[in-house]
Write a protein that holds these residues in place. Sequence first.
Motif, PDB file in Angstrom:
ATOM      1  N   ASP A 202       0.825  -1.209   0.000  1.00  8.74           N
ATOM      2  CA  ASP A 202       0.000   0.000   0.000  1.00  8.74           C
ATOM      3  C   ASP A 202       0.860   1.259   0.000  1.00  8.74           C
ATOM      4  O   ASP A 202       0.603   2.203  -0.760  1.00  8.74           O
ATOM      5  CB  ASP A 202      -0.920   0.016   1.227  1.00  8.74           C
ATOM      6  N   LEU A 203       1.865   1.288   0.863  1.00  9.30           N
ATOM      7  CA  LEU A 203       2.706   2.483   0.984  1.00  9.30           C
ATOM      8  C   LEU A 203       3.395   2.808  -0.341  1.00  9.30           C
ATOM      9  O   LEU A 203       3.343   3.948  -0.821  1.00  9.30           O
ATOM     10  CB  LEU A 203       3.738   2.271   2.089  1.00  9.30           C
ATOM     11  N   LEU A 204       4.031   1.799  -0.954  1.00  8.25           N
ATOM     12  CA  LEU A 204       4.789   2.051  -2.178  1.00  8.25           C
ATOM     13  C   LEU A 204       3.875   2.329  -3.365  1.00  8.25           C
ATOM     14  O   LEU A 204       4.223   3.114  -4.260  1.00  8.25           O
ATOM     15  CB  LEU A 204       5.699   0.854  -2.477  1.00  8.25           C
ATOM     16  N   THR A 205       2.693   1.705  -3.379  1.00  9.27           N
ATOM     17  CA  THR A 205       1.756   1.953  -4.475  1.00  9.27           C
ATOM     18  C   THR A 205       1.281   3.395  -4.469  1.00  9.27           C
ATOM     19  O   THR A 205       1.265   4.075  -5.508  1.00  9.27           O
ATOM     20  CB  THR A 205       0.538   1.012  -4.368  1.00  9.27           C
ATOM     21  N   VAL A 206       0.867   3.872  -3.299  1.00 14.31           N
ATOM     22  CA  VAL A 206       0.401   5.256  -3.203  1.00 14.31           C
ATOM     23  C   VAL A 206       1.545   6.219  -3.507  1.00 14.31           C
ATOM     24  O   VAL A 206       1.350   7.240  -4.177  1.00 14.31           O
ATOM     25  CB  VAL A 206      -0.194   5.532  -1.811  1.00 14.31           C
ATOM     26  N   LEU A 207       2.745   5.891  -3.038  1.00 16.44           N
ATOM     27  CA  LEU A 207       3.908   6.736  -3.325  1.00 16.44           C
ATOM     28  C   LEU A 207       4.098   6.873  -4.840  1.00 16.44           C
ATOM     29  O   LEU A 207       4.302   7.981  -5.355  1.00 16.44           O
ATOM     30  CB  LEU A 207       5.154   6.131  -2.676  1.00 16.44           C
ATOM     31  N   GLY A 208       4.002   5.761  -5.556  1.00 13.87           N
ATOM     32  CA  GLY A 208       4.235   5.787  -6.993  1.00 13.87           C
ATOM     33  C   GLY A 208       3.162   6.506  -7.779  1.00 13.87           C
ATOM     34  O   GLY A 208       3.423   7.051  -8.858  1.00 13.87           O
ATOM     35  N   MET A 209       1.927   6.534  -7.252  1.00 16.30           N
ATOM     36  CA  MET A 209       0.807   7.120  -7.979  1.00 16.30           C
ATOM     37  C   MET A 209       0.527   8.579  -7.621  1.00 16.30           C
ATOM     38  O   MET A 209      -0.069   9.315  -8.417  1.00 16.30           O
ATOM     39  CB  MET A 209      -0.472   6.315  -7.700  1.00 16.30           C
ATOM     40  N   SER A 210       0.917   9.008  -6.438  1.00 14.86           N
ATOM     41  CA  SER A 210       0.422  10.278  -5.914  1.00 14.86           C
ATOM     42  C   SER A 210       0.925  11.496  -6.673  1.00 14.86           C
ATOM     43  O   SER A 210       0.217  12.506  -6.791  1.00 14.86           O
ATOM     44  CB  SER A 210       0.775  10.411  -4.425  1.00 14.86           C
TER      45      SER A 210
ATOM     46  N   GLY B  89       5.033  10.590  -1.759  1.00 11.94           N
ATOM     47  CA  GLY B  89       4.891  10.645  -3.211  1.00 11.94           C
ATOM     48  C   GLY B  89       4.811  12.063  -3.717  1.00 11.94           C
ATOM     49  O   GLY B  89       5.471  12.435  -4.702  1.00 11.94           O
ATOM     50  N   ILE B  90       3.983  12.886  -3.047  1.00 10.50           N
ATOM     51  CA  ILE B  90       3.883  14.288  -3.452  1.00 10.50           C
ATOM     52  C   ILE B  90       5.210  14.994  -3.232  1.00 10.50           C
ATOM     53  O   ILE B  90       5.641  15.820  -4.046  1.00 10.50           O
ATOM     54  CB  ILE B  90       2.744  14.992  -2.687  1.00 10.50           C
ATOM     55  N   ALA B  91       5.878  14.646  -2.126  1.00 13.81           N
ATOM     56  CA  ALA B  91       7.163  15.287  -1.837  1.00 13.81           C
ATOM     57  C   ALA B  91       8.216  14.916  -2.875  1.00 13.81           C
ATOM     58  O   ALA B  91       8.885  15.787  -3.440  1.00 13.81           O
ATOM     59  CB  ALA B  91       7.633  14.889  -0.440  1.00 13.81           C
ATOM     60  N   LEU B  92       8.357  13.613  -3.166  1.00 19.00           N
ATOM     61  CA  LEU B  92       9.414  13.160  -4.063  1.00 19.00           C
ATOM     62  C   LEU B  92       9.060  13.405  -5.525  1.00 19.00           C
ATOM     63  O   LEU B  92       9.796  14.065  -6.253  1.00 19.00           O
ATOM     64  CB  LEU B  92       9.699  11.680  -3.828  1.00 19.00           C
ATOM     65  N   LEU B  93       7.934  12.855  -5.975  1.00 20.52           N
ATOM     66  CA  LEU B  93       7.566  13.007  -7.381  1.00 20.52           C
ATOM     67  C   LEU B  93       7.160  14.446  -7.691  1.00 20.52           C
ATOM     68  O   LEU B  93       7.440  14.957  -8.777  1.00 20.52           O
ATOM     69  CB  LEU B  93       6.438  12.032  -7.733  1.00 20.52           C
ATOM     70  N   GLY B  94       6.468  15.080  -6.724  1.00 21.71           N
ATOM     71  CA  GLY B  94       6.115  16.479  -6.920  1.00 21.71           C
ATOM     72  C   GLY B  94       7.342  17.363  -7.029  1.00 21.71           C
ATOM     73  O   GLY B  94       7.377  18.318  -7.814  1.00 21.71           O
ATOM     74  N   SER B  95       8.361  17.038  -6.263  1.00 23.74           N
ATOM     75  CA  SER B  95       9.594  17.820  -6.323  1.00 23.74           C
ATOM     76  C   SER B  95      10.316  17.600  -7.651  1.00 23.74           C
ATOM     77  O   SER B  95      10.992  18.509  -8.149  1.00 23.74           O
ATOM     78  CB  SER B  95      10.503  17.446  -5.155  1.00 23.74           C
ATOM     79  N   ILE B  96      10.169  16.407  -8.235  1.00 25.57           N
ATOM     80  CA  ILE B  96      10.749  16.170  -9.566  1.00 25.57           C
ATOM     81  C   ILE B  96      10.081  17.078 -10.590  1.00 25.57           C
ATOM     82  O   ILE B  96      10.736  17.745 -11.385  1.00 25.57           O
ATOM     83  CB  ILE B  96      10.580  14.691  -9.972  1.00 25.57           C
ATOM     84  N   VAL B  97       8.739  17.110 -10.547  1.00 29.10           N
ATOM     85  CA  VAL B  97       8.009  17.965 -11.484  1.00 29.10           C
ATOM     86  C   VAL B  97       8.401  19.427 -11.286  1.00 29.10           C
ATOM     87  O   VAL B  97       8.701  20.147 -12.251  1.00 29.10           O
ATOM     88  CB  VAL B  97       6.485  17.794 -11.308  1.00 29.10           C
ATOM     89  N   THR B  98       8.400  19.872 -10.043  1.00 26.15           N
ATOM     90  CA  THR B  98       8.720  21.273  -9.751  1.00 26.15           C
ATOM     91  C   THR B  98      10.154  21.604 -10.118  1.00 26.15           C
ATOM     92  O   THR B  98      10.437  22.662 -10.697  1.00 26.15           O
ATOM     93  CB  THR B  98       8.488  21.564  -8.257  1.00 26.15           C
ATOM     94  N   GLY B  99      11.092  20.705  -9.791  1.00 26.39           N
ATOM     95  CA  GLY B  99      12.496  20.950 -10.094  1.00 26.39           C
ATOM     96  C   GLY B  99      12.753  21.062 -11.588  1.00 26.39           C
ATOM     97  O   GLY B  99      13.483  21.950 -12.043  1.00 26.39           O
ATOM     98  N   VAL B 100      12.153  20.155 -12.369  1.00 28.72           N
ATOM     99  CA  VAL B 100      12.323  20.207 -13.819  1.00 28.72           C
ATOM    100  C   VAL B 100      11.663  21.459 -14.386  1.00 28.72           C
ATOM    101  O   VAL B 100      12.217  22.149 -15.244  1.00 28.72           O
ATOM    102  CB  VAL B 100      11.730  18.943 -14.480  1.00 28.72           C
TER     103      VAL B 100
ATOM    104  N   THR C  87       8.362   2.736 -12.304  1.00 29.08           N
ATOM    105  CA  THR C  87       9.420   1.872 -11.772  1.00 29.08           C
ATOM    106  C   THR C  87       9.084   1.392 -10.358  1.00 29.08           C
ATOM    107  O   THR C  87       9.231   0.206 -10.029  1.00 29.08           O
ATOM    108  CB  THR C  87      10.759   2.626 -11.764  1.00 29.08           C
ATOM    109  N   VAL C  88       8.612   2.324  -9.518  1.00 24.11           N
ATOM    110  CA  VAL C  88       8.228   1.967  -8.149  1.00 24.11           C
ATOM    111  C   VAL C  88       7.114   0.919  -8.159  1.00 24.11           C
ATOM    112  O   VAL C  88       7.167  -0.065  -7.412  1.00 24.11           O
ATOM    113  CB  VAL C  88       7.774   3.228  -7.370  1.00 24.11           C
ATOM    114  N   LEU C  89       6.106   1.104  -9.014  1.00 28.58           N
ATOM    115  CA  LEU C  89       4.972   0.176  -9.051  1.00 28.58           C
ATOM    116  C   LEU C  89       5.380  -1.207  -9.534  1.00 28.58           C
ATOM    117  O   LEU C  89       4.939  -2.228  -8.981  1.00 28.58           O
ATOM    118  CB  LEU C  89       3.871   0.734  -9.948  1.00 28.58           C
ATOM    119  N   LEU C  90       6.234  -1.274 -10.548  1.00 27.07           N
ATOM    120  CA  LEU C  90       6.646  -2.577 -11.067  1.00 27.07           C
ATOM    121  C   LEU C  90       7.524  -3.326 -10.059  1.00 27.07           C
ATOM    122  O   LEU C  90       7.405  -4.548  -9.905  1.00 27.07           O
ATOM    123  CB  LEU C  90       7.379  -2.394 -12.397  1.00 27.07           C
TER     124      LEU C  90
END
Length: 507
Positions: free
Chosen positions: A282-290, A417-428, A485-488
């Motif tokens: 559950d934790l990793l799935t939500v992280l990958g999707m959020s 997920g929002i912190a990590l993936l969101g930061s990727i979007v914002t950083g790029v 990648t996280v989901l797979l």
Amino acid sequence: MTSTLQPADVAEVEKRPGRWLALSVLVLAVLLVAVDATVLGLATPFISEDLNPTGTQLLWIGDVYSFVIAGLLVSMGSLGDRIGRKRILLGGAAAFGALSVLNAYATTPGVLILARALLGVAGATLMPATLALIRNLFHDPRERSLAVGVWGATASAGTAVGPIAGGFLLEHFWWGSVFLINLPVMAVLVLVGIRTLPESRNPNPGPWDLISVVLSLVGMIGVVYAVKEVSTHGVTRATLVSGLLGVAALYGFVHRQLTMPVPLLDMRLFRRRGFSGAVLADLLTVLGMSGLVFFLSQYLQLVQGRRPFEAGLAELPAAVGAVAAGLIAGRVARRFSVRAVVSGGLAAVGLALAALTTLGQSTGYPALGAALLVVGIGAGFSFTVTADVILSSVPKDQAGAASAVSETAYELGAALGIALLGSIVTGVYRGFAGPADTPAEAHESLGAAVEASAHMPAHPAQALLSAARESFVHGLTLASGVGATVLLVTAGAAWFLLKNQKLEDVG
């Protein structure tokens, strides 16, 4: 932390026809939280325009709710054991409604962040009680699987109702109106719940340990804040201190639970492979999707130019798929296997996210809608079955602890997920090269760039929007690739961790 019904009540609860009506009240609480989470993403462009938050403030508006709720779920679940789950559920719902008004009328980014944090406190009282009461209401495993499926389907339906209702409101009212849709749901929940919900508490719960509460809250917020800041600004002295403080607090929390006669959280639950495997999935799935969920509404509105209501409708396939899959997930898991359904669902989500790495500014809706449908189906199967595994792998008197851990994993995954993936979007995004006279604030968020372009001459404005949108989409596709990648990887881990795990067939 334990949760029991009095022995004399068990037969009555098993036979009482009112258990399905009681379930309808519980899923209203889930709907309340799901709608609130989804409408925020839709309202983000309007919040950016009205309150002018920085990119960091915008991320805090999105994830502070999850930070707080993740830190308090175990503590509030334990409090429910002591004062009664019905009482804490109804009290939390009333507070949730009142705090929604505070969110609606926030006038600065700081006030909105504070209001979201307080809403997290109220939200933490709701979620552990719902699953724990389902465990106590439904003793037949097949009935319980269906009840969990309805519970999960309602959460998914909330992800559809939120954007559609929010989109309609945003086209006719100001952005704060999206928070006010919580009020009628809260009113129905409280008024009907008073009459239909049975009380459930532990008659001998032990003391509510305030030190454990503080350690849990400090630990969760400290660690997640450090991750968020490192992913955005790199390692600094403040983030290092925050991370170390969070880790130390969590270590102290675990150590204290292992030495207390009656802990807030029984750490022995994690010795059960099915339980720990389902929680990790559950934790990793939500992280990958959020990250996708948080930024998708901005893509639909600010990149493709859809109206808010149209953007809400565009996200509907994910909810439809999740509802359909959730209602049959228990039956499918019994026919095949738990690990096949969970791993297969997660792999489907991962492949759909991988397909979204090809997303462009002018990508047609059929491709996007199909990907969202697959995401919904995969997530519906996975989340419903893991929730059932978590509840059925522990005794009924530990349902409160199991529910709190399950929801903590979900909310922590969302925050990370929002912190990590969101930061990727914002950083790029921040690295785009616009016209020479591009205002600095345009690099903070796509909403700010759209607002800045409205005050520029036509040619520079178009150049700014083109560069900003291209950069935003590039960040979104990169985040989708990381999420895939996280989901797979999670799908592969679930295949091994959930080996030989079965759902109960008889009580």
